[in-house]
Design an enzyme around this catalytic site. Structure first.
Site, PDB file in Angstrom:
ATOM      1  N   LYS A  33      11.374  68.971  11.260  1.00  0.00           N
ATOM      2  CA  LYS A  33      10.828  68.254  10.705  1.00  0.00           C
ATOM      3  C   LYS A  33       9.712  67.938  11.107  1.00  0.00           C
ATOM      4  CE  LYS A  33      11.328  63.846   9.974  1.00  0.00           C
ATOM      5  NZ  LYS A  33      12.184  62.204  10.274  1.00  0.00           N
ATOM      6  N   ASP A  60      11.237  64.835   5.062  1.00  0.00           N
ATOM      7  CA  ASP A  60      11.790  63.194   5.164  1.00  0.00           C
ATOM      8  C   ASP A  60      13.137  62.719   4.276  1.00  0.00           C
ATOM      9  OD1 ASP A  60      10.490  62.203   3.330  1.00  0.00           O
ATOM     10  OD2 ASP A  60       9.710  60.625   4.795  1.00  0.00           O
TER      11      ASP A  60
END
Length: 269
Positions: free
Chosen positions: A158, A176
Site C-alpha cells: 500500500k 487502505d
C-alpha cells in the site's frame, strides 16, 4: 489395460502470459473464484466521472515536500491519522528532507520528533533503516519501482502504491481501510483482502480516471461513505450505489467542492 488419458491444460504451456495492469504476469488462481464488481462499465465510468467533477484535483492529506518525505510520511501513517503525522513531521521535514539528512539526525532525534505517533519507536528505526537503504542501494533517491520500494524497511504494497501514484504519477491503487470498506460495502470491488480489491479496481476503472482514483475513493470513504454511518444524502452517486445500507437513492448536487481542510469537509469528519 490401457492407461487413462491424462487431462490436458486448456492453456498451452508455451503461450505467453498477457501483461496485467499491475505490471505482473501471474496467472489468476483457478482455485479462488473471482469476485466481480456489481457495476457495469457504464456505471463505473459515471461514478468516477462524478468524482472528477466533485474533486477535479484531489490531493492527499499527508504533508510532504518531495518523494522522500512522502515515503516517510506514509510509513509513519500506519495506525495513525494523517493530521497526527502532519503535526509530528512539520518540524522534522524542515531539517531532514533527504535520506542523508535524516540519517545524520539519528534514531533518537527522529524518535523525539515523532513521539506523538503510535508505534513511534519502531517507526523511528524504520525511517533510519530505509534512509540507509536508499543511500546504499539507490544513490539517495526514491525508486519508482514497486519491487524495489517494498524491499525498504517499513514499506508494504500500500505504501509503495501511494508513493508511485503521488510522486511518480503511476496508475496504482493504494487500498487502505476506506477503500477496502467501500469496495465491499457498495460492491464496487468485492474482495476479502486489500490486494483482491486492488486488482478488481485496476480492472474496472477507466484509464482516464486512474491517476486520481485512489484519492477520490479515500476521500469519499473518509467524508461521505463513513465507517459507522454513511452520509447518503451527501453522496453524489446515491442513485447508482448498490449498497444494502444506503438510505436514499437521490444523489447530492454535483458541484465542485473546496480542497480538503475547508469548513465543509472538516465538519463532515
Amino acid at each position: 489395460m490401457a492407461n487413462p488419458k491424462s487431462k490436458k491444460s486448456s492453456t498451452p504451456r508455451n503461450e505467453p502470459l498477457p501483461d496485467r495492469r499491475d505490471g505482473s504476469k501471474a496467472r489468476p488462481s483457478a482455485r479462488s473464484p473471482k469476485r466481480r464488481s456489481f457495476y457495469s462499465p457504464a456505471e463505473v465510468h459515471e461514478i468516477f466521472r462524478r468524482f472528477s467533477v466533485q474533486r477535479p484535483e484531489p490531493k492527499g492529506e499527508l504533508e510532504h515536500v518531495n518523494a522522500f518525505t512522502l515515503l516517510v510520511a506514509v510509513v509513519l501513517s500506519a495506525q495513525a491519522t494523517d493530521a497526527g503525522v502532519n503535526k509530528a513531521t512539520r518540524a522534522l521535514f524542515k531539517i531532514a528532507d533527504t535520506p542523508r539528512k535524516m540519517l545524520a539526525l539519528g534514531e533518537a532525534t527522529v524518535g523525539d520528533h515523532i513521539r506523538t505517533i503510535g508505534l513511534w519507536r519502531n517507526k523511528a528505526k524504520n525511517v533510519i533503516a530505509l534512509s540507509e537503504a536508499l543511500i546504499r542501494d539507490h544513490g539517495g533517491e526514491v525508486p519508482d519501482d514497486r519491487d524495489e520500494l517494498v524491499k525498504l524497511p517499513g514499506v508494504g504494497r500500500k505504501t509503495a502504491n501511494v508513493v508511485l501514484n503521488m510522486a511518480f504519477g503511476q496508475h496504482t491503487m493504494a487500498v487502505d481501510t476506506h477503500i477496502l470498506r467501500i469496495g465491499n460495502r457498495i460492491g464496487l470491488a468485492p474482495g476479502k483482502t486489500p490486494e483482491q480489491v486492488e486488482q478488481e479496481l485496476l480492472r474496472i476503472i477507466p484509464d482516464e480516471y486512474m491517476r486520481h482514483a485512489h484519492h477520490w475513493l479515500i476521500l469519499h470513504g473518509r467524508y461521505v461513505c463513513k465507517a459507522r454511518k454513511p452520509d447518503c444524502p451527501a453522496c453524489v452517486i446515491a442513485d447508482i450505489c448498490k449498497a444494502e445500507v444506503k438510505t436514499t437513492s437521490i444523489p447530492a448536487p454535483l458541484v465542485p467542492i473546496g480542497p480538503v481542510g475547508t469548513a465543509l469537509e472538516s465538519a463532515a469528519q
